[in-house]
Design a protein around this motif. Structure first.
Motif, mmCIF file in Angstrom:
data_model
loop_
_atom_site.group_PDB
_atom_site.id
_atom_site.type_symbol
_atom_site.label_atom_id
_atom_site.label_comp_id
_atom_site.label_asym_id
_atom_site.label_seq_id
_atom_site.Cartn_x
_atom_site.Cartn_y
_atom_site.Cartn_z
ATOM 1 N N LEU A 156 0.843 -1.201 0.000
ATOM 2 C CA LEU A 156 0.000 0.000 0.000
ATOM 3 C C LEU A 156 0.874 1.245 0.000
ATOM 4 C CD1 LEU A 156 -2.762 -0.965 2.579
ATOM 5 C CD2 LEU A 156 -3.108 -0.545 0.143
ATOM 6 N N VAL A 157 0.528 2.198 -0.836
ATOM 7 C CA VAL A 157 1.253 3.472 -0.900
ATOM 8 C C VAL A 157 0.564 4.456 0.043
ATOM 9 C CG1 VAL A 157 2.000 5.365 -2.382
ATOM 10 C CG2 VAL A 157 1.954 3.024 -3.268
ATOM 11 N N LYS A 158 1.317 4.917 1.047
ATOM 12 C CA LYS A 158 0.763 5.843 2.028
ATOM 13 C C LYS A 158 1.591 7.128 2.062
ATOM 14 C CE LYS A 158 -1.243 2.321 5.081
ATOM 15 N NZ LYS A 158 -1.339 1.801 6.469
ATOM 16 N N ARG A 159 1.001 8.146 2.660
ATOM 17 C CA ARG A 159 1.680 9.444 2.783
ATOM 18 C C ARG A 159 1.662 9.882 4.241
ATOM 19 N NH1 ARG A 159 4.629 10.439 -1.849
ATOM 20 N NH2 ARG A 159 3.446 9.608 -3.615
ATOM 21 N N TYR A 160 2.841 10.202 4.776
ATOM 22 C CA TYR A 160 2.981 10.669 6.151
ATOM 23 C C TYR A 160 3.477 12.117 6.146
ATOM 24 C CZ TYR A 160 2.542 5.920 8.102
ATOM 25 O OH TYR A 160 2.075 4.687 8.473
ATOM 26 N N PRO A 167 12.388 13.960 4.964
ATOM 27 C CA PRO A 167 11.823 14.993 4.077
ATOM 28 C C PRO A 167 10.866 14.462 3.024
ATOM 29 C CG PRO A 167 14.064 14.486 3.424
ATOM 30 C CD PRO A 167 13.807 13.704 4.671
ATOM 31 N N TYR A 168 10.617 13.161 3.007
ATOM 32 C CA TYR A 168 9.692 12.595 2.022
ATOM 33 C C TYR A 168 8.478 12.002 2.730
ATOM 34 C CZ TYR A 168 13.495 13.093 -1.332
ATOM 35 O OH TYR A 168 14.486 13.613 -2.131
ATOM 36 N N SER A 169 7.324 12.169 2.122
ATOM 37 C CA SER A 169 6.088 11.663 2.718
ATOM 38 C C SER A 169 5.791 10.220 2.326
ATOM 39 C CB SER A 169 4.908 12.550 2.301
ATOM 40 O OG SER A 169 4.696 12.471 0.895
ATOM 41 N N LEU A 170 6.455 9.693 1.306
ATOM 42 C CA LEU A 170 6.171 8.362 0.785
ATOM 43 C C LEU A 170 6.487 7.279 1.806
ATOM 44 C CD1 LEU A 170 5.466 6.464 -1.583
ATOM 45 C CD2 LEU A 170 7.875 6.584 -2.273
ATOM 46 N N ARG A 171 5.512 6.393 2.029
ATOM 47 C CA ARG A 171 5.691 5.221 2.879
ATOM 48 C C ARG A 171 5.058 4.013 2.188
ATOM 49 N NH1 ARG A 171 7.795 8.989 4.850
ATOM 50 N NH2 ARG A 171 8.035 9.548 7.059
ATOM 51 N N LEU A 172 5.652 2.852 2.410
ATOM 52 C CA LEU A 172 5.134 1.602 1.859
ATOM 53 C C LEU A 172 4.679 0.701 3.000
ATOM 54 C CD1 LEU A 172 7.893 0.851 -0.797
ATOM 55 C CD2 LEU A 172 5.712 1.998 -1.170
ATOM 56 N N HIS A 173 3.509 0.123 2.855
ATOM 57 C CA HIS A 173 2.955 -0.791 3.865
ATOM 58 C C HIS A 173 2.739 -2.146 3.201
ATOM 59 C CE1 HIS A 173 -0.138 -1.443 7.338
ATOM 60 N NE2 HIS A 173 0.742 -2.434 7.223
ATOM 61 N N LEU A 174 3.605 -3.109 3.493
ATOM 62 C CA LEU A 174 3.474 -4.444 2.934
ATOM 63 C C LEU A 174 2.354 -5.198 3.649
ATOM 64 C CD1 LEU A 174 7.200 -5.570 2.553
ATOM 65 C CD2 LEU A 174 5.671 -4.705 0.777
ATOM 66 N N ILE A 175 1.471 -5.829 2.871
ATOM 67 C CA ILE A 175 0.390 -6.631 3.435
ATOM 68 C C ILE A 175 0.378 -7.988 2.738
ATOM 69 C CG2 ILE A 175 -1.024 -4.668 4.117
ATOM 70 C CD1 ILE A 175 -2.705 -5.113 1.637
ATOM 71 N N ILE A 252 -1.423 1.113 -5.005
ATOM 72 C CA ILE A 252 -1.100 -0.172 -4.404
ATOM 73 C C ILE A 252 -0.295 -0.963 -5.422
ATOM 74 C CG2 ILE A 252 -3.312 -1.146 -5.149
ATOM 75 C CD1 ILE A 252 -3.251 -2.944 -2.670
ATOM 76 N N LEU A 253 0.732 -1.658 -4.946
ATOM 77 C CA LEU A 253 1.585 -2.466 -5.814
ATOM 78 C C LEU A 253 1.260 -3.934 -5.599
ATOM 79 C CD1 LEU A 253 5.002 -0.660 -5.234
ATOM 80 C CD2 LEU A 253 3.261 -0.150 -6.946
ATOM 81 N N HIS A 254 1.151 -4.670 -6.686
ATOM 82 C CA HIS A 254 0.797 -6.089 -6.634
ATOM 83 C C HIS A 254 1.945 -6.883 -7.247
ATOM 84 C CE1 HIS A 254 -2.345 -9.449 -7.691
ATOM 85 N NE2 HIS A 254 -1.452 -9.832 -6.807
ATOM 86 N N ILE A 255 2.625 -7.691 -6.433
ATOM 87 C CA ILE A 255 3.746 -8.510 -6.898
ATOM 88 C C ILE A 255 3.258 -9.942 -7.031
ATOM 89 C CG2 ILE A 255 6.067 -9.351 -6.403
ATOM 90 C CD1 ILE A 255 4.944 -6.248 -4.651
ATOM 91 N N MET A 256 3.270 -10.469 -8.248
ATOM 92 C CA MET A 256 2.791 -11.830 -8.490
ATOM 93 C C MET A 256 3.392 -12.354 -9.786
ATOM 94 S SD MET A 256 -1.088 -11.474 -10.022
ATOM 95 C CE MET A 256 -0.963 -13.033 -10.896
#
Length: 530
Positions: A156-160, A167-175, A252-256
């Motif tokens: 999941l691509v999130k912003r903090y 200095p960057y808002s980009l965060r990745l949440h692996l599920i 959202i990124l889908h790895i398959m």
């Protein structure tokens, strides 16, 4: 030209259908229904969502159980993780300077600055991971392992909010794969039985993946709990659009890995070998227990009384008594059991140790390795054959590792790099004229090579000499050879060697006068001896 879609009515087989030809083509071999060997082979295959989605939950559970308990399954996953990702796929900016109108010096300077900025984000686990557990390279390892075990994994691509050190808002949440599923209503919302559904817009949902009438992925449905999770929290789903409306960047990124057309969910890497791995594990455990029992020296004492002298069937020995149940008898090193009057013990003949154990397990491991594209030598970490055979096994396995690495880069690394670059340019931390206005220029700036672990060397002298000969003949470059040999960076090596040579030259200059004095003194001593 517009195509006309006509509905056709299929006639039932019994309504005047022509008889099927017999003894033609595959009906005499693989599709035969008359050959004795094929009569009992009743295979039934349906649509991808029927064959895959409806069975995925059970496949994931079994694959995870084997990964945690079967050494062969553990080796298969970890061998891929170590060779595909290793310590991490390191980015190396490779912009198209001809499109951007840059000189080589300008391109080198821009690339160095970009990599420094990316390291500021990627090396800090609080700056890139939404839960603050792994840095970007640790997330690569986790994503690959989860992809192989569960069949797919999502980010999941999130912003903090930005802070001075982040200095960057980009965060990745692996599920994990389980949390993407088709929403259902009612009391059975925690049971993953329903994989197909419909969205409010009328789109079809395949196990959490929403597609439009053309089959294009539109959104993913993410649940806040795991199936069968012991929790008091109410299960809810959140619809995450696949891409942003304005930015067209992924949400959202889908790895398959796809194995069939129109397949929207991945299958566990271990799916085809679950049964042989399970049986091999059972066989190994049986042999291990049998060998342990065979090694025990246990004595049984027959008593003439009614057992009053030993009312609890007490056991003597080096390990002490485990159970005090009068109906249980224990075996162990140096154990003594007291039997009651009229009781006796009879042993079978297990014929241990089994001399064919190693040969049998290696034969099964070879079949498992063939299905997983990992030769048995590498799967078992046992290189007992010749140099040529071991090298051939490594080269064959590395074809699969490189392919899997490229898939992972396209599904995970490249999209993440684009998301980060987009924010870096938008915030002015990186200067990239035309990045948002021209897709050709954007692609030129996004050029990136991901460097991972090399395949290793069985005989370094032979292999390095081969690389030197290939460079001399123009078959390869020094940079490509450096990546193959140790996964290093040729440019960095040259710069470091230049600094080392400068320091060495300075040291030689400082040592020069002292060396001359020492040489003169040595010469004078030699003259005196003469």
């Amino acid at each position: 030209m517009d195509q006309e879609h006509k509905k056709t009515k299929t006639m039932p087989a019994s309504a005047g259908a022509l008889p099927r030809p017999q003894n033609k083509g595959y009906s005499q071999s693989g599709a035969s229904s008359t050959r004795r060997a094929m009569k009992g082979f009743l295979a039934s295959s349906g649509a991808p969502h029927e064959d895959i989605d409806d069975n995925n939950h059970k496949l994931r559970q079994r694959a995870r159980a084997l990964y945690m308990a079967a050494p062969i399954a553990t080796s298969a996953i970890k061998t891929n993780r170590t060779n595909v990702i290793g310590i991490g796929l390191i980015p190396k900016s490779r912009i198209n300077r001809s499109v951007l109108g840059m000189t080589q010096e300008q391109a080198d300077a821009w690339q160095d600055q970009t990599m420094q900025e990316f390291s500021l984000w990627a090396n800090n686990k609080r700056a890139c991971d939404a839960i603050g557990v792994n840095d970007f390279y640790g997330m690569q390892q986790l994503a690959l392992s989860s992809w192989l075990i569960s069949g797919d994994v999502f980010a999941l691509v999130k912003r903090y909010p930005i802070k001075p050190l982040t200095p960057y808002s980009l965060r990745l949440h692996l599920i994990e794969a389980d949390r993407v599923s088709t929403p259902v209503l009612g009391e059975i919302s925690h049971i993953p039985l329903q994989t197909m559904g419909k969205s409010k817009d009328g789109n079809t949902i395949y196990d959490g993946v929403e597609v439009d009438k053309n089959g294009m992925i539109q959104a993913y449905h993410v649940r806040n709990t795991y199936p069968f999770e012991m929790t008091t929290e109410t299960t809810e789903w959140v619809r995450v659009r696949a891409y942003g409306d304005r930015t067209e960047l992924p949400n959202i990124l889908h790895i398959m890995d796809s194995e069939r057309p129109e397949q929207y969910r991945g299958v566990s890497y271990l799916a085809q070998v679950i049964e042989p791995i399970l049986q091999l594990r059972r066989y190994t455990e049986s042999e291990l227990v049998a060998a342990i029992v065979e090694s025990f020296f246990t004595a049984f004492v027959l008593t003439e009384g009614n057992g009053d002298d030993n009312p609890m069937n007490e056991v003597g020995g080096s390990q002490g008594e485990v159970s005090r149940d009068e109906n249980e008898y224990e075996m162990g090193p140096g154990t003594v059991n007291f039997l009651k009057k009229g009781e006796s013990v009879t042993f079978g003949d297990p014929k241990r140790p089994n001399s064919g154990f190693e040969m049998f397990t290696k034969a099964i491991s070879e079949q498992i390795g063939a299905a997983l594209e990992i030769p048995a030598d590498l799967l078992l970490k046992s290189f007992t054959k010749s140099y040529s055979a071991s090298r051939a096994a490594l080269l064959e396995s590395w074809k699969a590792f490189k392919m899997r690495r490229q898939w992972f880069v396209r599904d995970f690394c490249d999209p993440v790099y684009e998301l980060w670059m987009d924010e870096a340019v938008a915030r002015g931390r990186i200067t990239a004229p035309g990045f948002f206005s021209d897709p050709v220029i954007r692609a030129a700036y996004l050029g990136c090579e991901w460097i991972g672990p090399s395949q290793g060397q069985l005989d370094p002298i032979k292999e390095i000499n081969a690389e030197v000969a290939a460079i001399r003949e123009g078959i390869t470059t020094r940079e490509q050879s450096t990546i193959r040999i140790n996964g290093g960076q040729w440019d960095s090596n040259v710069e470091r060697l230049m600094r080392e040579n400068e320091k060495l030259a300075q040291a030689n200059q400082l040592l020069g006068p002292a060396k001359e004095v020492l040489d003169n003194e040595t010469g004078a001593e030699d003259d005196e001896k003469e």
